[in-house]
Design an enzyme around this catalytic site. Structure first.
Site, PDB file in Angstrom:
ATOM      1  N   CYS A 363       1.077  -0.600  -0.174  1.00  0.00           N
ATOM      2  CA  CYS A 363       0.342  -0.231   0.116  1.00  0.00           C
ATOM      3  C   CYS A 363       0.951   1.339   0.015  1.00  0.00           C
ATOM      4  O   CYS A 363       1.303   0.989   0.438  1.00  0.00           O
ATOM      5  CB  CYS A 363      -1.001   0.207   1.261  1.00  0.00           C
ATOM      6  SG  CYS A 363      -1.760  -1.410   1.378  1.00  0.00           S
ATOM      7  N   ILE A 364       0.130   2.334  -0.880  1.00  0.00           N
ATOM      8  CA  ILE A 364       1.324   3.727  -0.280  1.00  0.00           C
ATOM      9  C   ILE A 364       0.461   4.703  -0.362  1.00  0.00           C
ATOM     10  O   ILE A 364      -1.157   4.511  -1.138  1.00  0.00           O
ATOM     11  CB  ILE A 364       2.148   3.726  -1.693  1.00  0.00           C
ATOM     12  CG1 ILE A 364       2.715   5.245  -1.844  1.00  0.00           C
ATOM     13  CG2 ILE A 364       1.603   3.354  -2.976  1.00  0.00           C
ATOM     14  CD1 ILE A 364       4.208   4.967  -2.646  1.00  0.00           C
ATOM     15  N   THR A 366       0.217   9.186   0.074  1.00  0.00           N
ATOM     16  CA  THR A 366      -0.133  10.545   0.909  1.00  0.00           C
ATOM     17  C   THR A 366      -0.822  11.213   1.115  1.00  0.00           C
ATOM     18  O   THR A 366      -2.255  10.982   0.447  1.00  0.00           O
ATOM     19  CB  THR A 366       1.169  11.288  -0.732  1.00  0.00           C
ATOM     20  OG1 THR A 366       1.522  10.272  -1.049  1.00  0.00           O
ATOM     21  CG2 THR A 366       1.089  12.226  -0.326  1.00  0.00           C
ATOM     22  N   GLY A 374       5.054  16.640  -4.605  1.00  0.00           N
ATOM     23  CA  GLY A 374       5.990  15.689  -4.790  1.00  0.00           C
ATOM     24  C   GLY A 374       6.123  14.994  -4.082  1.00  0.00           C
ATOM     25  O   GLY A 374       7.261  14.386  -3.693  1.00  0.00           O
ATOM     26  N   LYS A 377       5.569  10.903  -5.009  1.00  0.00           N
ATOM     27  CA  LYS A 377       7.007  10.768  -6.274  1.00  0.00           C
ATOM     28  C   LYS A 377       8.417   9.995  -5.199  1.00  0.00           C
ATOM     29  O   LYS A 377       9.068   9.659  -4.888  1.00  0.00           O
ATOM     30  CB  LYS A 377       7.640  11.159  -7.087  1.00  0.00           C
ATOM     31  CG  LYS A 377       6.780  11.582  -8.279  1.00  0.00           C
ATOM     32  CD  LYS A 377       7.630  11.878  -9.704  1.00  0.00           C
ATOM     33  CE  LYS A 377       6.588  12.120 -10.536  1.00  0.00           C
ATOM     34  NZ  LYS A 377       5.217  13.498 -10.426  1.00  0.00           N
ATOM     35  N   GLU A 397       2.280  -3.446  -5.760  1.00  0.00           N
ATOM     36  CA  GLU A 397       1.414  -5.319  -5.681  1.00  0.00           C
ATOM     37  C   GLU A 397       0.067  -4.243  -6.454  1.00  0.00           C
ATOM     38  O   GLU A 397      -0.374  -2.833  -6.255  1.00  0.00           O
ATOM     39  CB  GLU A 397       0.800  -5.675  -4.764  1.00  0.00           C
ATOM     40  CG  GLU A 397      -0.358  -6.951  -4.207  1.00  0.00           C
ATOM     41  CD  GLU A 397       0.126  -7.148  -2.787  1.00  0.00           C
ATOM     42  OE1 GLU A 397      -1.548  -6.062  -2.034  1.00  0.00           O
ATOM     43  OE2 GLU A 397       0.060  -7.419  -2.037  1.00  0.00           O
TER      44      GLU A 397
END
Length: 507
Positions: A363-364, A366, A374, A377, A397
């Site tokens: 999982c990612i 922001t 930015g 990234k 994933e």
């Protein structure tokens, strides 16, 4: 005219019933002809007739602050002090735009009522499916695989050259040859990356994939249940359902400690907690610091409470992932911004301790207050820096969210173009590089490299071989993008030692 009771109607003969049916059909046909007659308007539905499953245009403001009437589906109806509210999902829009609306924003003239479906007999006498909304095709599948664009076969030797075209020079890098790869899936309808050869899906992995199984979606999990979250100096509007305790979902604001992420029902509860909470940064080891940006590595087994609270918060903004309370198989990398009050969470990504599919991100996220600055990234770049230290290639994933897909495409494009533009001719010969070499330099998985080159339309066939051609437009666009990209990971500031998680004793 004599009325018939329910019993009398039931006791009527078959012939009488047949006549009544014919009469009813004739009457329905007459009504249908009348409704279709010239000069007659369809009857406007009443507010009380609007129910779950109905579809109709709903007024909303778009990004340009203009009114529009997209088609929406009613997911729920509630009555507050005699005032009806309708929870709507805009068809072909992301679920994060779903909202509660009042009846004055509904176009009742164009309402589409749910189609009544015949009950389908099932085994063990279970009832059939509920009535569905109009023209709705519900696909119950655990994995959605989109068709992939086949990759052209590429030659065995890689070469790079500069070709003049239309009076301007173009840099071309020959691509690596090989077989056509298998069809792939990126989890969306656009591009594809995750290899899939049509074989039946394997059994769920015991290491804890976070891919959401959409087969268990119901009307509850399709609706946002948290109104607002206060996290430090920010107030966040959740995008999706998150399984916080039910008694907290009715609160106007849910208060979270920004350091340990524990939740409370009131500001007073939060203030009492802050007098006891000693944390001023995420638990775990700080493995990177440059300026005000730090990364902390958190073991899901050693810091279970924090990891679970982090997953709960992230679920408010991630729709394609599920939530596991067993966080033992995961590592969490939390990015923070430092000031005099402590280390404030900006975003995070998680990864499996052991991944047989070479996933370097599960999982990612922001957080919304820090988006478009930015940081996304930077999280992605950091995940690949870890892969470089581990000596592996990695991939996120699947499926990716729409925003995640955009971020990864942008990162892959910029990283690959940076390498191609940095190639120099030796001895007057054309620059040479293979796709495998690009993958080794960047730690980006080979399939992602190929799909990015296809997305940028860089692969061309020239004189019996496949080459990579960089036009002036692509070069100029890349240079402009890199000027805006101020935040970068400095490998010298990373203090990270990979562990061998194959030995379960280290968990």
């Amino acid at each position: 005219m004599r009325r018939r009771g329910a019993g009398g109607e039931q006791a009527g003969s078959d012939v009488g019933a047949g006549k009544r049916a014919e009469g009813g059909s004739a009457g329905a046909a007459t009504r249908k002809r009348c409704a279709a007659g010239p000069g007659l308007r369809p009857r406007m539905a009443e507010v009380g007739e609007v129910s779950e499953g109905c579809r109709l245009p709903v007024l909303r403001r778009n990004q340009d602050n203009e009114d529009e009437w997209p088609l929406a589906e009613i997911l729920s109806v509630k009555d507050i002090s005699g005032r009806k509210l309708f929870y709507v999902h805009y068809i072909d829009f992301n679920k994060r735009l779903d909202e509660w609306v009042t009846h004055d924003r509904l176009d009742l003239k164009k309402i589409q009522f749910p189609k009544k479906e015949a009950k389908t007999p099932t085994k063990n006498g279970l009832p059939g499916s509920r009535p569905g909304s109009p023209e709705r095709d519900v696909k119950r599948k655990a994995d959605v695989v989109s068709p992939a664009t086949p990759v052209p076969a590429t030659p065995d030797t890689s070469q790079a050259s500069v070709f003049p075209q239309n009076g301007s020079a173009r840099r071309a890098v020959a691509a690596q040859p090989g077989r056509k790869r298998k069809s792939n899936c990126l989890g969306t309808d656009e591009d594809s990356q995750d290899s899939s050869d049509g074989a039946p899906a394997a059994a769920p992995r015991m290491t804890g994939s976070l891919v959401s199984d959409r087969s268990h979606d119901d009307i509850v999990t399709r609706m946002k249940n948290i109104e607002c979250i206060e996290l430090g100096r920010h107030r966040l509007k959740p995008w999706y359902f998150a399984p916080y305790p039910h008694e907290l979902t009715a609160l106007p604001v849910l208060y979270l400690c920004e350091f340990c992420l524990k939740y409370g029902r009131s500001l007073r509860c939060l203030q009492r907690h802050l007098t006891k909470c000693d944390l001023r940064h995420p638990p775990g080891n700080e493995i990177y610091r440059k300026g005000t940006i730090s990364f902390f590595e958190i073991d899901g087994r050693k810091n279970k409470s924090y990891s679970q609270n982090l997953c709960l918060l992230a679920k408010c903004f991630l729709d394609h992932k599920t939530l596991y309370y067993d966080t033992d198989p995961f590592l969490f990398y939390v990015m923070t911004e430092y000031d005099c009050k402590g280390f404030h969470i900006v975003g995070y990504f998680s990864k499996e301790k052991e991944s047989t599919e070479d996933y370097n991100v599960a999982c990612i996220l922001t957080l919304p207050p820090y988006q478009r600055r930015g940081y996304g990234k930077l999280l992605i770049e950091f995940s690949y820096e870890l892969s470089k230290v581990e000596g592996k290639t990695g991939t996120p994933e699947k499926p990716l969210s729409d925003l995640g897909l955009l971020s990864y495409r942008s990162y892959w494009s910029q990283t690959i173009l940076e390498i191609l533009m940095g190639l120099k001719a030796e001895g007057g010969e054309r620059p040479q590089i293979t796709i495998n070499e690009i993958s080794e330099i960047t730690s980006i998985k080979k399939e992602d490299v190929i799909s990015t080159l296809q997305y940028l339309n860089l692969i061309n066939y020239y004189k019996g071989q496949y080459i990579l051609t960089l036009s002036e437009d692509i070069v100029e666009g890349h240079e402009r993008a890199m000027l805006k990209r101020v935040l970068r990971i400095d490998a010298k500031c990373l203090h990270f030692t990979p562990k061998d998680w194959s030995k379960r004793g280290k968990w």
